[in-house]
Design an enzyme around this catalytic site. Structure first.
Site, PDB file in Angstrom:
ATOM      1  N   ASP A 119     137.796  94.455   7.517  1.00 46.61           N
ATOM      2  CA  ASP A 119     138.978  94.813   8.302  1.00 46.61           C
ATOM      3  C   ASP A 119     139.681  93.620   8.944  1.00 46.61           C
ATOM      4  O   ASP A 119     140.501  93.800   9.849  1.00 46.61           O
ATOM      5  CB  ASP A 119     138.592  95.842   9.381  1.00 46.61           C
ATOM      6  N   ASP A 177     141.409 102.550   2.755  1.00 45.07           N
ATOM      7  CA  ASP A 177     141.952 101.817   3.907  1.00 45.07           C
ATOM      8  C   ASP A 177     142.049 100.312   3.630  1.00 45.07           C
ATOM      9  O   ASP A 177     142.897  99.609   4.175  1.00 45.07           O
ATOM     10  CB  ASP A 177     141.090 101.992   5.152  1.00 45.07           C
TER      11      ASP A 177
END
Ligand code: GLY
Length: 401
Positions: A119, A177
């Site tokens: 991330d 994602d």
């Protein structure tokens, strides 16, 4: 005579272009609404600023206990608060927001070396990336390049993807994602000239396009791979209703992700992918008339299922960008939906009154429904993409669209 015809033709083309521009111009009433929203957002984020403890970053707020939940810098959402502050500073030129953004950035600095998360794109590009765009700091640029190098270590050629999580029971999980994290890699090649980041990003995008997407262009949440052979072990969900369902925020990440990959590569196949995803979303019988998705397109209790404002905000921002890359009628269709989302998120049902909602802008997002975590709450990334969508909309007029 032929000269008159040529002039007449030119006039027709010019008129058509003018009409095209007019059709895709921002609507004045919505511009006024957005400017009012952004002015309120500046004040609301000052409320939030007053609540966030030193050394922490906000995640969400629980109304029943009036409790702000915060995180360390290594949590995936850490970049959104400074990122939103930078965006609101860009709008307002209010230096107290800039100072707060810079204070919180120092917490994130060490994350440039974090090789334990996929991330880093969210964490660093939404924070330092906005900072660099506005302040042109060489130090921010170095931090972002180191972050891109750290993120690249999670790519393995046998799979052709960046690994999302290191946790069990997964082998080599990749979540939809993760498409969002590629923007940092494209940027890194752009500024450094080192094509290895770009190659990782397009390989990841290609593998994801092949394996995450179903024939209807909905996406699985997680594809788990064998890390040695690259074979697919399973297609599952973690945050959605079911393995076979279309978890709403995941669909928005994919739409935004492939639109961004097209911007970064100019390769038609990514634009086609983004348009197919948009078609799945916008023609979906389970997308409500107000265009704020249920938390999962296949949630069992539709029409009583919870809405996810974060999925709506990401979708609106992505659709505004996508409108730049397609023909006029299609672009107008995407803008219609983005406009509707912005208007509805601006209603009292979603947008908080200044001073309420723990200082967050939007109410009613869903973080992780199956884990009973962050359900029907404000979320820092819902705010970030709502502000981004509004700023993108304001820019429509400036880009001749
Ligand atoms: N993993 C990011 C999200 O919850 O959307």
């Amino acid at each position: 005579m032929s000269r008159i015809i040529t002039i007449a033709c030119c006039l027709l083309v010019l008129t058509a272009n003018a009409q095209k521009d007019k059709n895709l111009q921002p609507k004045p009433a919505l511009m006024r609404l957005i400017d009012g929203n952004l002015r309120q957002a500046v004040n609301q984020y000052k409320v939030l600023m007053g609540k966030v403890p030193t050394g922490r970053l906000p995640k969400t707020w629980y109304a029943n206990a009036d409790r702000l939940e915060t995180s360390n810098a290594d949590w995936w959402t850490s970049g959104f608060y400074p990122g939103t502050l930078f965006q609101l500073y860009e709008f307002s030129h209010d230096t107290s927001l800039l100072a707060e953004a810079q204070r919180r950035l120092t917490l994130l600095e060490k994350e440039q070396y974090n090789k334990g998360t996929h991330d880093l794109g969210f964490m660093m590009y939404c924070s330092y990336g906005n900072g660099l765009r506005l302040l042109d700091s060489p130090r921010y640029k170095d931090i972002l390049l180191t972050s891109a190098r750290s993120l690249s270590t999670r790519f393995h050629p046998a799979v052709g993807c960046i690994k999302s999580w290191d946790s069990k029971p997964w082998h080599y999980p990749v979540i939809i994602d993760n498409m969002m994290n590629l923007e940092l890699l494209f940027w890194a090649t752009h500024v450094s000239g080192d094509s290895s980041f770009y190659k990782i990003a397009v390989t990841h995008a290609n593998t994801t396009m092949r394996n995450h997407y179903r024939p209807d262009y909905s996406s699985f949440h997680v594809v788990d791979y064998d890390s040695v052979t690259g074979a697919i072990i399973a297609k599952k969900t973690a945050q959605g209703f079911a393995d076979s369902s279309a978890w709403a925020r995941g669909q928005s990440w994919g739409l935004y992700g492939y639109t961004m990959v097209y911007r970064s590569t100019h390769d038609q196949k990514y634009l086609d992918q983004a348009r197919h995803i948009a078609h799945f979303l916008l023609t979906n019988p389970n997308l409500p008339a107000d265009k704020i998705p249920y938390w999962d397109f296949n949630a069992p209790n539709i029409p009583y299922a919870l809405r996810d404002a974060s999925a709506a905000a990401v979708m609106a921002s992505a659709l505004i960008e996508l409108s730049h890359y397609v023909q006029r009628d299609e672009a107008r269709g995407y803008l219609d939906v983005a406009e509707k989302i912005i208007v509805n998120l601006s209603s009292n049902n979603y947008k908080a009154v200044v001073g309420s909602n723990g200082g967050f802008l939007l109410r009613h997002s869903v973080g992780h429904f199956p884990a009973h975590s962050e359900v029907d709450v404000p979320l820092t990334y819902a705010d970030y993409y709502f502000v981004e969508a509004m700023l993108r909309y304001r820019e429509l007029g400036q880009k001749g669209k």
